[in-house]
Scaffold this active site. Sequence first.
Site, PDB file in Angstrom:
ATOM      1  CG  ASN A 210      22.859 -13.620  26.131  1.00  0.00           C
ATOM      2  OD1 ASN A 210      23.568 -12.898  25.435  1.00  0.00           O
ATOM      3  ND2 ASN A 210      22.078 -14.568  25.603  1.00  0.00           N
ATOM      4  CG  ASP A 279      20.407 -22.637  26.840  1.00  0.00           C
ATOM      5  OD1 ASP A 279      20.578 -22.886  25.640  1.00  0.00           O
ATOM      6  OD2 ASP A 279      21.346 -22.524  27.655  1.00  0.00           O
ATOM      7  CE  LYS A 289       5.264  -1.992  33.400  1.00  0.00           C
ATOM      8  NZ  LYS A 289       5.318  -0.646  33.925  1.00  0.00           N
ATOM      9  N   PRO A 307      14.301 -24.081  20.989  1.00  0.00           N
ATOM     10  CG  PRO A 307      13.803 -23.382  18.842  1.00  0.00           C
ATOM     11  CD  PRO A 307      13.463 -23.133  20.281  1.00  0.00           C
ATOM     12  CG  PHE A 325      31.583 -19.708  19.566  1.00  0.00           C
ATOM     13  CD1 PHE A 325      31.423 -19.671  18.193  1.00  0.00           C
ATOM     14  CD2 PHE A 325      32.608 -18.969  20.137  1.00  0.00           C
ATOM     15  CE1 PHE A 325      32.277 -18.927  17.395  1.00  0.00           C
ATOM     16  CE2 PHE A 325      33.473 -18.210  19.356  1.00  0.00           C
ATOM     17  CZ  PHE A 325      33.307 -18.193  17.981  1.00  0.00           C
ATOM     18  CE  LYS A 339      27.377 -26.094  26.139  1.00  0.00           C
ATOM     19  NZ  LYS A 339      27.592 -24.728  26.590  1.00  0.00           N
TER      20      LYS A 339
END
Length: 406
Positions: A210, A279, A289, A307, A325, A339
């Site tokens: 990300n 996640d 590859k 996890p 966060f 959360k």
Amino acid sequence: MSTLQNKRILLGVTGGIAAYKAAELVRRLRDGGAEVKVAMTRAACEFITPMTMQALSGQAVHTSLLDPAAEAAMGHIELARWADAVLIAPASADFLARLNAGMGDDLLTTLCLATRAPIYIAPAMNQAMWDSASTQANLSQLQSRGIGVFGPGSGSQACGEVGLGRMLEPTELAERLAATFSAGTLTGKTVVITAGPTREAVDPVRYISNHSSGKMGYALAEAAREAGAKVVLISGPCHLTAPENVELHQVESAEQMLDASLTAATNAHIFIAAAAVCDYRPASVSEQKIKKQNNNGSMTLELIANPDIIASVVAAQPKVYSVAFAAETERLLDHAKTKRERKGVNCIIANDVSAAGIGFNSDDNAVTFIDETTELTLDKRSKSQLARALIDLLAEKSKKTKDKAL
Ligand code: PMT
């Protein structure tokens, strides 16, 4: 480590004979590890040259609100936002009056209006001017608005008179400024922080990840260190240099981050999960590859859940004060509150990652701190400034949560 280390100090110099001491002040601030940028009023330039201040600060000096070249390099609003603290030394009687009136007719008054950083003034003037009802009224109003006042000192003055009105010596001013930064709120505590993204391998050359840059987590590590904590930083792959005196553990995947986190958490007082953990990860990692296949232009990758690191830390070390966060793109506070409950953390920092200029990979951020009793929004500022505010808050909150903190 000095509390001025890595602090960004905007030094405002106004017109007065004590302006010559501002040169020495720049040196003392830099000796303490601060980065110093100087803004001078027109009158200050009559007493000391911008060239001198530029040579000593190692930075371009700002003298005019309407200078296109200076604005192109760093605009006045940007300069106001850059500062961790603004120190006006010397601050003349005229400047105090204009600051109190909220004038914005020159660079320095405008910077003071625009900054969110704390402002400190070191008055310097003739003792009768200092004593005058106008100056004292201006001063008390400025103080009531939270502006800090250093000095003045007493003694013989350039005008030949004796009394209050001398600017404090540069060494004392640097010490007074250093003392305003939080120090010691986490002395004796160990803070573990996760930062950056995780990378989940698909094959030897590809991965899922990300946009986290690690900036928020690294800024928290630095702020916790400055507050006196022993800091363990568990970082996913990023291009940042770890702050000095921080124990760095570099990891790639969520599983590696989990292992490092559980180990570090055994000695922690506070655990802050700032990392953007993937996640999911590929169900299996291909040894070779993966070749492009002729299957109608699509390919399916099976993913399995990673996890939950912070939930695992809470389960394993319930006495550690835990901070998550919540990176959200919609219904920020609702999702963050849910959360917080789901992960069982003491508090959660809600981070809107859909807004431009904050969140992932930006230098600034804006968040809302949420726990059982408090919902506190910290508006947009640099990640360093935000991190210091958060660390102060977490230090206080973790101390109050005595049954949770070790
Ligand atoms: O790194 P920067 O570019 O400076 O950007 C900062 C940031 C946006 C990454 C950061 O401020 C932030 O919001 N971090 C959390 C990102 C995230 O993954 O949020 P989340 O809502 O998906 O996860 C909630 C919490 O659970 C987070 O504390 C996360 O670290 C933790 N988590 C998530 C998944 C997982 N498997 N294990 C976890 O511990």
